[in-house]
Design an enzyme around this catalytic site. Structure first.
Site, PDB file in Angstrom:
ATOM      1  N   ASP A  45      48.781 -35.645   2.581  1.00 33.05           N
ATOM      2  CA  ASP A  45      48.069 -36.206   3.725  1.00 33.05           C
ATOM      3  C   ASP A  45      46.910 -35.307   4.160  1.00 33.05           C
ATOM      4  O   ASP A  45      45.887 -35.787   4.651  1.00 33.05           O
ATOM      5  CB  ASP A  45      49.033 -36.417   4.892  1.00 33.05           C
ATOM      6  CG  ASP A  45      49.907 -37.652   4.700  1.00 33.05           C
ATOM      7  OD1 ASP A  45      49.589 -38.469   3.818  1.00 33.05           O
ATOM      8  OD2 ASP A  45      50.902 -37.795   5.427  1.00 33.05           O
ATOM      9  N   HIS A  50      40.926 -34.463   4.546  1.00 39.20           N
ATOM     10  CA  HIS A  50      39.715 -33.832   4.028  1.00 39.20           C
ATOM     11  C   HIS A  50      38.765 -34.881   3.454  1.00 39.20           C
ATOM     12  O   HIS A  50      37.548 -34.840   3.690  1.00 39.20           O
ATOM     13  CB  HIS A  50      40.085 -32.803   2.968  1.00 39.20           C
ATOM     14  CG  HIS A  50      38.931 -32.052   2.390  1.00 39.20           C
ATOM     15  ND1 HIS A  50      37.903 -31.542   3.165  1.00 39.20           N
ATOM     16  CD2 HIS A  50      38.616 -31.721   1.110  1.00 39.20           C
ATOM     17  CE1 HIS A  50      37.021 -30.930   2.395  1.00 39.20           C
ATOM     18  NE2 HIS A  50      37.432 -31.040   1.137  1.00 39.20           N
TER      19      HIS A  50
END
Length: 267
Positions: A45, A50
């Site tokens: 996750d 990102h």
């Protein structure tokens, strides 16, 4: 189809990224780092967060897909050994017993941060937290321009429905289905005694409401926007509300939210 892959950087994720590129080329996909139609996150996750912030300026035109290389994540539909099947579905090939792909949209948080040195806008996929660096946080919390409480404690977490299963849950907040356009405000170790009082429970605000958090003393604060940390010593206020835009995930097979919750916390 234009695509981009962002991986976690560990050896397994890098190997899977290379496998994806090879199969994508064989199927006529075009790798595009500037304006992809689909972004594939390979990792966890955190990798998806990102990827989201990497393409945050193109959110309306991008759909995300997650491949997890560790524990099953809330943003990852695919396992490490399923990339060939994923490529097949992305290329429009029918797979027995699989419905047509669909796009799901999750709400985001819009933040307007006002400091003595200037103002900035941010978007969060999971949550925003406000914490003290050198002591107790003192902050006034307003809802719809009316004072609600004076908070004293370790900090405040504001989460999206998708992020309600992350830090918010560990703080005792509710799990909210991501089809509900709302944000949740959860206290982090509040001080409650006969002098200082707070609501003591999480608050869920609908999309047409907003909350303002005002710094009420000279204090060094840490603002965390998903995985991004910002130190601030001149904060005036932060306005939190459901963002107008949403993030899109493409589902090539069904994976209901409550199944994700069960698999993550109960199975």
């Amino acid at each position: 189809m234009r695509y981009y892959v962002l991986d976690r950087g560990d050896q397994l994720s890098v190997d899977l990224s290379e496998q994806f590129h090879k199969l994508a080329a064989e199927n006529g996909f075009e790798m595009d780092a500037e304006s992809p139609e689909i972004v594939i996150s390979i990792g966890g996750d955190g990798t998806m967060l990102h990827a989201f912030h990497t393409f945050i300026d193109r959110i309306p035109s991008i759909a995300f897909v997650g491949v997890h290389t560790g524990h099953l994540g809330f943003y990852a539909d695919w396992k490490a050994n399923e990339i060939p099947e994923l490529i097949q579905l992305m290329n429009g090939h029918a797979v027995p017993n699989q419905p047509r792909p669909r796009i799901v949209n999750y709400p985001l948080i819009d933040l307007q941060v006002h400091k003595k040195s200037g103002s900035s806008s941010y978007i969060c996929l999971n949550e925003f937290t406000l914490k003290g660096i050198d002591g107790t946080v003192v902050a006034q919390v307003d809802i719809n321009d009316q004072q609600f409480e004076m908070f004293r404690g370790d900090g405040i977490c504001v989460s999206t429905p998708a992020g309600s299963t992350a830090y918010n849950k560990s703080l005792g907040g509710a799990i909210i289905h991501p089809s509900i356009e709302a944000l949740q405000i959860t206290e982090i170790a509040s001080i409650n005694n006969r002098v200082f009082r707070t609501a003591g429970s999480a608050l869920v605000l609908p999309k047409h409401h907003h909350s303002d958090i005002y710094s009420r003393k000279d204090q060094k604060l840490l603002l965390t926007l998903d995985h991004i940390n910002i130190s601030v010593d001149d904060l005036i206020s932060i306005r939190c509300q459901v963002a107008k835009q949403k993030v899109s995930f493409i589902r090539y097979r069904p994976f209901p939210f409550w199944n994700r919750v069960r698999n993550a916390f109960l199975s």
